[in-house]
Design a protein around this motif. Structure first.
Motif, short mmCIF file in Angstrom:
data_model
loop_
_atom_site.label_atom_id
_atom_site.label_comp_id
_atom_site.label_asym_id
_atom_site.label_seq_id
_atom_site.Cartn_x
_atom_site.Cartn_y
_atom_site.Cartn_z
N ASN A 61 33.51 44.01 56.74
CA ASN A 61 32.64 45.05 56.37
C ASN A 61 32.87 45.28 54.87
N SER A 62 31.79 46.11 54.40
CA SER A 62 31.59 46.01 52.95
C SER A 62 32.78 46.63 52.38
N GLU A 63 33.58 47.68 53.06
CA GLU A 63 34.90 48.38 52.30
C GLU A 63 35.85 47.01 51.88
N LEU A 64 36.14 46.36 52.92
CA LEU A 64 36.99 45.17 52.78
C LEU A 64 36.56 44.30 51.85
N SER A 65 35.21 43.95 51.79
CA SER A 65 34.68 43.01 50.85
C SER A 65 34.80 43.78 49.51
N GLN A 66 34.67 44.83 49.18
CA GLN A 66 34.73 45.45 48.12
C GLN A 66 36.12 45.54 47.50
N ALA A 67 37.22 45.42 48.41
CA ALA A 67 38.56 45.44 47.99
C ALA A 67 38.92 44.09 47.52
N VAL A 68 38.31 43.22 48.36
CA VAL A 68 38.54 41.93 47.60
C VAL A 68 37.80 41.28 46.35
N VAL A 69 36.60 42.09 46.10
CA VAL A 69 35.91 41.86 44.76
C VAL A 69 36.72 42.54 43.89
N ASP A 70 37.27 43.97 43.94
CA ASP A 70 38.05 44.57 42.97
C ASP A 70 39.46 43.96 42.86
N ALA A 71 39.70 43.06 43.57
CA ALA A 71 41.16 42.19 43.23
C ALA A 71 40.93 41.43 42.20
N GLY A 72 39.56 41.02 41.91
CA GLY A 72 39.13 40.00 40.77
C GLY A 72 38.92 38.57 41.17
N THR A 73 38.63 38.54 42.53
CA THR A 73 38.70 37.12 43.03
C THR A 73 37.28 36.46 42.75
N VAL A 74 36.15 37.06 42.44
CA VAL A 74 34.79 36.35 42.69
C VAL A 74 34.80 35.35 41.46
N PRO A 75 35.04 35.74 40.00
CA PRO A 75 35.17 34.81 39.05
C PRO A 75 35.96 33.44 39.38
N LEU A 76 37.24 33.65 40.02
CA LEU A 76 37.88 32.53 40.40
C LEU A 76 37.29 31.74 41.78
N LEU A 77 36.68 32.44 42.40
CA LEU A 77 35.87 31.67 43.81
C LEU A 77 34.93 30.74 42.98
N VAL A 78 34.09 31.28 41.96
CA VAL A 78 32.98 30.54 41.38
C VAL A 78 33.69 29.31 40.61
N LEU A 79 34.99 29.52 40.04
CA LEU A 79 35.58 28.39 39.53
C LEU A 79 36.19 27.19 40.52
N CYS A 80 36.43 27.76 41.79
CA CYS A 80 36.85 27.05 43.04
C CYS A 80 35.43 25.98 43.32
N LEU B 271 37.78 22.50 49.12
CA LEU B 271 37.82 23.61 48.42
C LEU B 271 36.53 24.29 48.10
N LYS B 272 35.53 23.40 47.87
CA LYS B 272 34.14 23.85 47.74
C LYS B 272 33.68 24.42 48.82
N ARG B 273 33.83 24.03 49.89
CA ARG B 273 33.38 24.46 51.32
C ARG B 273 33.76 25.96 51.57
N ILE B 274 35.21 26.00 51.20
CA ILE B 274 35.57 27.43 51.72
C ILE B 274 35.31 28.45 50.72
N ALA B 275 35.46 28.11 49.45
CA ALA B 275 35.22 29.04 48.55
C ALA B 275 33.46 29.53 48.57
N ALA B 276 32.50 28.44 48.87
CA ALA B 276 31.12 28.85 49.15
C ALA B 276 31.11 29.78 50.26
N SER B 277 32.00 29.44 51.26
CA SER B 277 31.83 30.28 52.79
C SER B 277 32.30 31.69 52.18
N THR B 278 33.28 31.75 51.45
CA THR B 278 33.90 33.32 51.15
C THR B 278 32.91 33.96 50.30
N LEU B 279 32.19 33.17 49.29
CA LEU B 279 31.09 33.82 48.56
C LEU B 279 30.02 34.47 49.49
#
Length: 466
Positions: free
Chosen positions: A114-133, A141-149
């Motif tokens: 859901n959006s609350e858990l997704s927001q928690a993941v974002v707030d932890a600072g994951t998105v820039p690191l996933l874009v690097l992945c 690694l590309k597959r899983i990072a794209a899936s998570t985004l």
């Protein structure tokens, strides 16, 4: 569980890893065992010393978090509450691609609920690191990072915007032509989840020059690449006539029509809906679907598909194509699809949704259709609520067309109209009166039920003059 917990704190690293792996496999099995892991207070032990551990333990620990988090939002929330997100971020920064992959996978399983858990993941600072992945050389690694985004983006425009702000679109768009099918699936899914929310986000995806490159995915041998490619085009087309026109100009409508014709089942669904969205926007765009020969594959779906929801989508798309002008309605009617629609509407086995969409599509097409040869067969089977639209069209055309009036008599249409029992004063009765006024009174009387008996009675009662 109680036996495995002390082993997580064992001095021998191999024992720690094996214990974590065993917990992960148990938690992965079902939600009851995953809940037991949470209730057994195992997660804090797992997370507390993660940053000092070796890569094997990190991978095993991330696997446990993924296995617990995948089952339900409540279990994923328990992972967030024990501070695991911070540890997973540390894992995303790890040198080892396998650790990054395991962490990314766990984050995706948390974010997808859901959006609350997704927001928690974002707030932890994951998105820039996933874009690097997704820029790393390892395909897995590309597959899983794209899936998570994709899992993060799907919930709301704000979350999708966070992914966009991290520069994800350009990197994702570059991977559309990657030969790896599983990666293409995730890339197309992520772009779809971004584009679906708003016109602005859809335009940003288009500006990454995904056309005409994305159309090659519709010919891919992998069914899911086809489906996700069509979904991406659908999510862009639905927003505005301008975006739909851009897709038409790139050859997108023709490519989607070919795709619908070459596959079966749910893979067809996004393509069918895309044609409906394009046709709904304007007369010209609907005509573009007709000219590209979009109607025959949609008609084929009504016959070939067993699932009602796929038929319902095809019915809806045909309704959108035919609802604009008499020319559009004629294009649908000439394909001889109206009797099929009527049969589906009257079929007691059709789902409520299919019946509702079929009724609406018939109404939309019939109210514009002036091509009488396609309407005439419907006079014999249609229920009253559909009949009024059919008779209504005859009442509009017959007063102005002498050839059609003659044909209406010879094909038995006028006879059928006399047999219709309409409520006095109803709209249907008005239409019948208008049709009857197009003919001499004795012709109407001749085709009225019971008139032949009346004539025979007169013959019997007639006394010839000798």
């Amino acid at each position: 569980m109680s036996l495995l917990r002390p082993l997580l704190l064992d001095v021998v690293p191999t024992i720690q890893q094996t214990a974590a792996l065993a917990l992960g496999r148990l938690a992965n099995y079902n939600d009851a065992l995953a809940e037991a892991v949470v209730k057994g207070n195992i997660l804090p032990h797992l997370v507390c010393s993660l940053s000092e551990q070796n890569r094997f333990y990190k991978k095993a620990a991330a696997f446990v978090l993924r296995a617990v988090g995948k089952h339900s939002p409540q279990l994923a929330q328990a992972i967030v509450q024990c501070g695991a997100l911070e540890m997973l971020v540390i894992c995303l920064e790890d040198f080892d691609p396998g650790v990054k992959e395991a962490a990314s996978w766990a984050l995706g399983y948390i974010a997808r609920h859901n959006s609350e858990l997704s927001q928690a993941v974002v707030d932890a600072g994951t998105v820039p690191l996933l874009v690097l992945c997704i820029q790393e050389p390892e395909i897995a690694l590309k597959r899983i990072a794209a899936s998570t985004l994709s899992d993060i983006s799907k919930h709301s425009p704000e979350l999708a915007q966070t992914v966009v702000d991290a520069g994800a679109i350009a990197h994702l768009a570059q991977m559309i032509l990657n030969p790896d099918a599983k990666l293409k699936r995730q890339v197309l899914s992520a772009l779809s989840q971004i584009a679906k929310h708003s016109v602005d986000l859809a335009e940003l995806v288009v500006e990454a020059e995904i056309f005409p490159v994305v159309l090659t995915c519709l010919k891919d041998s992998d069914e899911y690449v086809k489906k996700n490619g069509a979904t991406l085009i659908r999510e862009i087309a639905k927003h505005t006539p301008e975006l739909s026109q851009l897709i038409v100009n790139a050859g997108g409508v023709a490519a989607v029509i070919d795709c619908i014709g070459s596959c079966r089942g749910t893979v067809r669904l996004p393509g069918i809906m895309m044609l409906g969205y394009v046709a709904a926007h304007s007369e010209n765009l609907s005509m573009a679907v007709i000219v590209s020969k979009g109607i025959p594959p949609l008609c084929a779906c009504l016959v070939e598909e067993c699932e009602d929801h796929i038929k319902a989508a095809a019915v809806w798309a045909l309704g959108q194509i035919g609802r604009h002008t008499p020319e559009h309605a004629r294009a649908v009617a000439v394909a001889n699809v109206l009797p099929t629609l009527l049969a589906m509407y009257m079929d007691t086995h059709s789902s409520d949704d299919l019946q509702m969409k079929t009724k609406r599509a018939l109404k939309n097409i019939l109210q514009k259709c002036t091509y009488l040869p396609a309407l005439e067969p419907l006079l014999h089977d249609a229920p009253p609520n559909i009949m009024k639209h059919i008779v209504g069209q005859f009442s509009k055309v017959l007063p102005h067309d002498s050839k059609a009036r003659r044909l209406f008599v010879t094909t038995g249409g006028l006879k059928k109209v006399q047999e219709i029992k309409a409520e006095p004063g109803s709209l249907l009765q008005e239409y019948i009166n208008t049709i009857n006024n197009c003919y001499p009174e004795e012709i109407v009387r001749y085709y009225t039920p019971g008139y032949s008996e009346l004539l025979l009675e007169r013959v019997e009662n007639y006394h010839p003059v000798m």
